[in-house]
Write an enzyme that holds these catalytic residues in place. Structure first.
Site, PDB file in Angstrom:
ATOM      1  N   SER A  69       0.851  -1.186   0.000  1.00 56.12           N
ATOM      2  CA  SER A  69       0.000   0.000   0.000  1.00 56.12           C
ATOM      3  C   SER A  69       0.890   1.241   0.000  1.00 56.12           C
ATOM      4  O   SER A  69       1.630   1.457  -0.962  1.00 56.12           O
ATOM      5  CB  SER A  69      -0.947  -0.027   1.208  1.00 56.12           C
ATOM      6  N   THR A  70       0.876   2.033   1.052  1.00 54.89           N
ATOM      7  CA  THR A  70       1.676   3.256   1.114  1.00 54.89           C
ATOM      8  C   THR A  70       3.159   2.951   0.896  1.00 54.89           C
ATOM      9  O   THR A  70       3.740   2.137   1.598  1.00 54.89           O
ATOM     10  CB  THR A  70       1.490   3.942   2.480  1.00 54.89           C
ATOM     11  N   HIS A 129      -2.836  -1.139  -3.139  1.00 53.95           N
ATOM     12  CA  HIS A 129      -3.981  -0.267  -2.881  1.00 53.95           C
ATOM     13  C   HIS A 129      -3.874   0.987  -3.737  1.00 53.95           C
ATOM     14  O   HIS A 129      -2.996   1.830  -3.514  1.00 53.95           O
ATOM     15  CB  HIS A 129      -4.034   0.131  -1.406  1.00 53.95           C
ATOM     16  N   MET A 152       0.050   0.875   5.348  1.00 58.15           N
ATOM     17  CA  MET A 152      -0.594   1.034   6.649  1.00 58.15           C
ATOM     18  C   MET A 152      -1.735   0.031   6.795  1.00 58.15           C
ATOM     19  O   MET A 152      -2.278  -0.474   5.811  1.00 58.15           O
ATOM     20  CB  MET A 152      -1.127   2.458   6.818  1.00 58.15           C
ATOM     21  N   ASP A 179      -4.006  -5.260   6.094  1.00 59.75           N
ATOM     22  CA  ASP A 179      -4.484  -6.051   4.962  1.00 59.75           C
ATOM     23  C   ASP A 179      -3.418  -7.056   4.538  1.00 59.75           C
ATOM     24  O   ASP A 179      -2.260  -6.698   4.310  1.00 59.75           O
ATOM     25  CB  ASP A 179      -4.842  -5.126   3.796  1.00 59.75           C
TER      26      ASP A 179
END
Length: 364
Positions: free
Chosen positions: A184-185, A211, A305, A308
């Site tokens: 993600s991030t 994401h 973050m 998941d």
């Protein structure tokens, strides 16, 4: 108090973003209308975090970001339009050192802003807490470290409590194996590092859940395809799960692994409300476990973050598969991989630049 500098040429967007953060008790907000004004304000405001529009007059967001990273590094969150042009610019910004991005409100902006306000606040707050050593030109920093390690064999970094047997190569039926990657991030630069080091004859297909909005994942796939020996495609329809390919999950949806006439396929599905983030890493891994032998699967959970992927990859590990968590020292946010480690589901904890070598060792 978190000092925030909002940089946007739209007076309405500045007003709306200012209103969002004015309602938060721990933010102090300043404003700039373009990149030039932002650079002038940096030494006066000394912001803890900057939100930066991509397209502005006098000095655009990418030029301003490059100057910020060179002159006064601080965490930057890009505010990007959900267009193909905006996606390409955002991926470039992440390469230059931006921590994250948020979608720029479209349509009825005053109505849309209420819907995305919680995400904006969460991402900006997280960016403000991100040590700049992890966000400053991540891609260049990681590539430099990779070059430094090229002549050295990686030392085994088996997670605490794991047997050395975990480092033995997996023995899957290759037509039934896969590498499942979640991030993600900070994910795009990490994917650059991971995928660009895998050879064209890598024996397992790779499926990636990053994401991102749907308007960004096609640009991500195109960009990675130009960097990698493997063929990188976005999953927009059912596709045979074949070695030599990297399958990027389409944004704003979920990507599943399935079987058709006994052959493995990858396909996109509507985003399930049972999962918070999309494309969902947990749902992707869970779908693979429904019909594939865990012994033929490798799960890789990288920067991001939240949690998941941690639950499903822990089940993959417990079923006999192999799992790799990115180490905290290279993760922009050690949320997702950290949760996998805390759950006892990580066989290995590796800096991002050593994950490709670990994968190659595992697949023999």
């Amino acid at each position: 108090m978190i000092k925030l500098l909002v940089v946007d040429d739209s007076a309405l967007v500045r007003k709306l973003l200012g209103g969002i953060f004015a309602s938060e008790p721990d933010f102090s907000v300043s404003f700039a209308r373009n990149g030039r004004e932002a650079l002038e304000l940096l030494p006066k405001v000394e912001p803890d975090v900057v939100t930066l529009d991509v397209h502005m007059p006098e000095m655009d967001g990418l030029t301003c970001l490059d100057r910020i990273m060179a002159e006064r590094p601080c965490p930057v969150v890009m505010v990007s339009s959900l267009t193909a042009l905006g996606a390409d610019a955002t991926l470039r910004a992440l390469d230059l050192g931006a921590v994250d991005f948020v979608p720029k409100p479209s349509g009825a902006i005053s109505l849309e802003i209420d819907r995305i306000a919680p995400v904006i606040v969460q991402k900006v707050r997280l960016a403000a807490e991100t040590p700049i050593r992890k966000s400053l030109r991540l891609a260049e920093r990681v590539r430099a470290r990779v070059r430094a390690f090229e002549s050295r064999a990686p030392e085994p970094r088996i997670a605490a409590g794991r047997s050395p047997a975990a480092s033995r190569p997996i023995r899957p039926r290759l037509e039934r194996g896969a590498v499942l990657v979640g991030c993600s991030t900070g994910g795009p630069p990490a994917l650059d590092t991971l995928l660009s080091q895998l050879p064209a004859d890598f024996p397992l297909p790779v499926v990636v859940a990053q994401h991102m909005p749907s308007s960004f994942t096609a640009a991500l796939a195109r960009r990675l395809d130009g960097l990698c020996a493997l063929s990188v495609v976005e999953v927009t329809r059912p596709m045979p799960l074949e070695p030599g390919h990297v399958f990027i999950a389409r944004g704003d949806a979920d990507t599943l692994l399935s079987s058709r006439a006994g052959e493995p396929f990858v396909l996109t599905a509507p985003a399930s409300p049972a999962y918070l983030w999309h494309p969902s890493v947990d749902r992707m891994v869970a779908s693979a476990l429904e019909f594939m032998d865990p012994a033929g699967l490798v799960g890789v959970l990288m920067t991001g973050m939240g949690r998941d992927g941690a639950e499903a990859m822990t089940r993959l590990h417990q079923g006999g598969g192999r799992t790799i968590a990115e180490a905290e020292e290279t993760a922009v946010v050690w949320g997702m991989p950290g949760e996998l480690v805390k759950a006892g589901g990580a066989d290995f904890v590796e800096p991002v630049h050593l994950i490709p070598q670990r994968l190659l060792a595992l697949v023999g």
